[in-house]
Motif scaffolding. Structure first.
Motif, mmCIF file in Angstrom:
data_model
loop_
_atom_site.group_PDB
_atom_site.id
_atom_site.type_symbol
_atom_site.label_atom_id
_atom_site.label_comp_id
_atom_site.label_asym_id
_atom_site.label_seq_id
_atom_site.Cartn_x
_atom_site.Cartn_y
_atom_site.Cartn_z
ATOM 1 N N UNK A 39 0.842 -1.190 0.000
ATOM 2 C CA UNK A 39 0.000 0.000 0.000
ATOM 3 C C UNK A 39 0.885 1.250 0.000
ATOM 4 N N UNK A 40 0.607 2.162 -0.928
ATOM 5 C CA UNK A 40 1.346 3.428 -0.980
ATOM 6 C C UNK A 40 0.407 4.523 -0.489
ATOM 7 N N UNK A 41 0.898 5.370 0.407
ATOM 8 C CA UNK A 41 0.010 6.367 0.995
ATOM 9 C C UNK A 41 0.596 7.769 0.836
ATOM 10 N N UNK A 42 -0.318 8.741 0.610
ATOM 11 C CA UNK A 42 0.058 10.166 0.588
ATOM 12 C C UNK A 42 -0.090 10.733 1.999
ATOM 13 N N UNK A 43 0.345 11.978 2.145
ATOM 14 C CA UNK A 43 0.176 12.681 3.423
ATOM 15 C C UNK A 43 -1.313 12.937 3.663
ATOM 16 N N UNK A 44 -1.709 13.021 4.932
ATOM 17 C CA UNK A 44 -3.133 13.176 5.283
ATOM 18 C C UNK A 44 -3.696 14.505 4.753
ATOM 19 N N UNK A 45 -4.844 14.437 4.090
ATOM 20 C CA UNK A 45 -5.569 15.644 3.654
ATOM 21 C C UNK A 45 -4.664 16.655 2.969
ATOM 22 N N UNK A 46 -4.734 17.909 3.467
ATOM 23 C CA UNK A 46 -3.938 18.988 2.864
ATOM 24 C C UNK A 46 -2.622 19.200 3.598
ATOM 25 N N UNK A 47 -2.132 18.171 4.293
ATOM 26 C CA UNK A 47 -0.989 18.447 5.177
ATOM 27 C C UNK A 47 0.259 18.861 4.409
ATOM 28 N N UNK A 48 0.435 18.417 3.170
ATOM 29 C CA UNK A 48 1.624 18.873 2.409
ATOM 30 C C UNK A 48 1.540 20.385 2.173
ATOM 31 N N UNK A 49 0.309 20.870 1.841
ATOM 32 C CA UNK A 49 0.137 22.328 1.654
ATOM 33 C C UNK A 49 0.484 23.066 2.942
ATOM 34 N N UNK A 50 0.049 22.513 4.077
ATOM 35 C CA UNK A 50 0.324 23.191 5.349
ATOM 36 C C UNK A 50 1.814 23.229 5.656
ATOM 37 N N UNK A 51 2.512 22.145 5.308
ATOM 38 C CA UNK A 51 3.963 22.139 5.534
ATOM 39 C C UNK A 51 4.641 23.194 4.659
ATOM 40 N N UNK A 52 4.139 23.355 3.431
ATOM 41 C CA UNK A 52 4.724 24.379 2.542
ATOM 42 C C UNK A 52 4.497 25.771 3.132
ATOM 43 N N UNK A 53 3.271 26.006 3.650
ATOM 44 C CA UNK A 53 2.974 27.318 4.268
ATOM 45 C C UNK A 53 3.899 27.573 5.457
ATOM 46 N N UNK A 54 4.114 26.526 6.232
ATOM 47 C CA UNK A 54 4.983 26.647 7.408
ATOM 48 C C UNK A 54 6.387 27.095 6.992
#
Ligand code: ADP
Ligand code: ASP
Ligand code: MG
Length: 407
Positions: A39-54
């Motif tokens: 199983x390959x999984x992405x980050x939860x919900x919009x969490x990649x966007x939030x990390x970019x904002x951070x």
């Protein structure tokens, strides 16, 4: 050994613990049927966007190495939670980062390409009867540093693993029922396709249909890996199969798509002499910029305008290079337009039927939309238009080619 199947779950499919429990049941079902799920999984919900904002709240231009280090953490959260959820149901599972499962990439941070996968560790875990959960979108370069594959890159991790493990099937689970004739969130009567060819899907993906990462489709085509795109929310739907499809002689528009993540750059009054275009584009190539739609217009007095488009997020890095070129060749100025979008129609052989191009241009004319740039290939026609009119144009063009009736 049991047959290996790859299942990839995108961010919305694992957005919260309830969603994680939901996909856990589906993964266990496959295990009970006798498959070995990887199983390959992405980050939860919009969490990649939030990390970019951070990161951007610390500095507007973080180094790409540190960005990859940061963004790779999103997937580590989801893989560990999913492995815990599976274990809590009494099944053996193990989560692995890109490094742990041998995903070797080139050194280009933020858009790394997979060179090879050493499958030894994954195979050992499968043989120990574990459900293997892999962090999508990440790998490791030859210096031992973490790299990421570009936004949406978990699809590519899934297909690369499917190929490396010789899997039966690669299933991509997302938040829509499959591939539609247009983005179903923008065009309400878009039709779900039962199947689509690798070539057409690749073109739709490259031209903005973010449902699949383009490189994943390219990799699947190269290795003839059957892909199925389906919803993790509505599991009774079979989804869309992406495969080699025999084409009939009659060309047909299969889908329409928009890309608003582009910027149009124009360098005006460039001297009209050999070597000028080479000078500018070789400087851009050295920065690995993704350039699209190049147009040169002859003005007067031996001066040209050169226009081209690039992805919005590359503007920051590219601008100094073009500013330097403007100075060097004594051009007038660099004009930047960020309020444009690329609207494309896709279908094998469509440029061989002149009524298709004229239909597209006529429909845009009826809407009073000015076409700023056009580019074509055997399988697509793209127009740069004003971003404000793009969604309306997409729906109208979809309507014009009667795509709501397509299966
Ligand atoms: P995931 O997080 O599962 O990877 P994405 O957001 O990357 O999901 O991709 C799914 C989204 O792609 C859908 O929600 C849909 O809005 C969008 N999309 C754009 N074009 C299409 C299309 N032609 N068919 C299906 N979905 C599309
Ligand atoms: N999490 C990454 C992104 O949001 C990779 C992916 O979802 O495929 O782009
Ligand atoms: Mg995606």
């Amino acid at each position: 050994m049991n047959q290996i199947i790859i299942q990839k779950y995108g961010g919305s499919s694992v957005a919260n613990t309830e969603r994680i429990q939901h996909v856990t049941s589906h993964i266990i079902e496959q295990k009970k049927k006798g498959f070995s799920p990887v199983v390959v999984v992405s980050a939860m919900g919009d969490s990649t966007d939030h990390l970019i904002e951070l990161a951007k709240s610390i500095t507007p231009n973080p180094s790409s190495r540190e960005m990859d280090m940061l963004l790779s953490t999103g997937e580590q959260i989801s893989i560990s939670l999913l492995a815990m959820a599976i274990e809590s149901k009494g099944y053996k599972a193990i989560s692995l980062t890109g490094y742990q499962c041998g995903i070797q990439t080139d050194p280009i941070y933020s858009k790394a390409k997979i060179n090879e996968i050493n499958t030894e560790r994954i195979m050992a875990e499968i043989n120990a009867d574990k459900i293997v959960i892999v962090a999508g979108f990440q790998g490791i370069n030859s210096n031992g540093d973490i790299t990421t594959l570009g936004r949406g890159g978990s699809d590519t991790t899934a297909v690369a693993l499917a190929v490396a493990l010789n899997a039966e099937l690669c299933e991509i689970y997302t938040d829509v029922k499959g591939i539609y004739t247009a983005d179903p969130r923008v065009v309400k009567d878009a039709a779900l396709m039962q199947s689509i060819s690798y070539d057409e899907m690749l073109e739709l993906a490259k031209l903005g249909a973010k449902v699949m990462h383009p490189r994943s489709v390219e990799l699947a085509r190269k290795n003839n890996m059957k892909l199925v795109v389906r919803s993790s929310f509505e599991l009774d739907h079979h989804g869309t199969i992406i495969k080699e499809v025999k084409q009939m002689e009659k060309a047909q528009v299969r889908g329409v798509t928009l890309d608003d993540n582009i910027v149009r750059l124009t360098v005006s009054n460039v001297p009209d002499k050999p070597g000028i275009a080479y000078k500018m584009f070789s400087a851009l190539a050295a920065q690995n910029v993704h350039i699209d739609m190049i147009i040169q217009n002859l003005n007067h007095d031996d001066l040209n305008d050169i226009s081209f488009t690039i992805p919005k997020d590359e503007l920051y890095n590219v601008k100094p290079t073009i500013d330097a070129f403007v100075q060097e060749v004594n051009a007038s100025e660099l004009l930047i337009r960020t309020d444009v979008a690329k609207l494309s129609i896709v279908g094998t052989g469509i440029t061989s039927d002149a009524t298709i191009a004229s239909g597209l241009f006529g429909a845009l004319y009826q809407l009073g939309i000015n076409i700023e740039m056009i580019s074509t290939s055997e399988i697509k026609i793209s127009c740069i238009i004003d971003e404000k009119q793009a969604n309306e144009a997409l729906s109208e063009i979809h309507n014009f080619f009667q795509l709501n009736k397509v299966l």
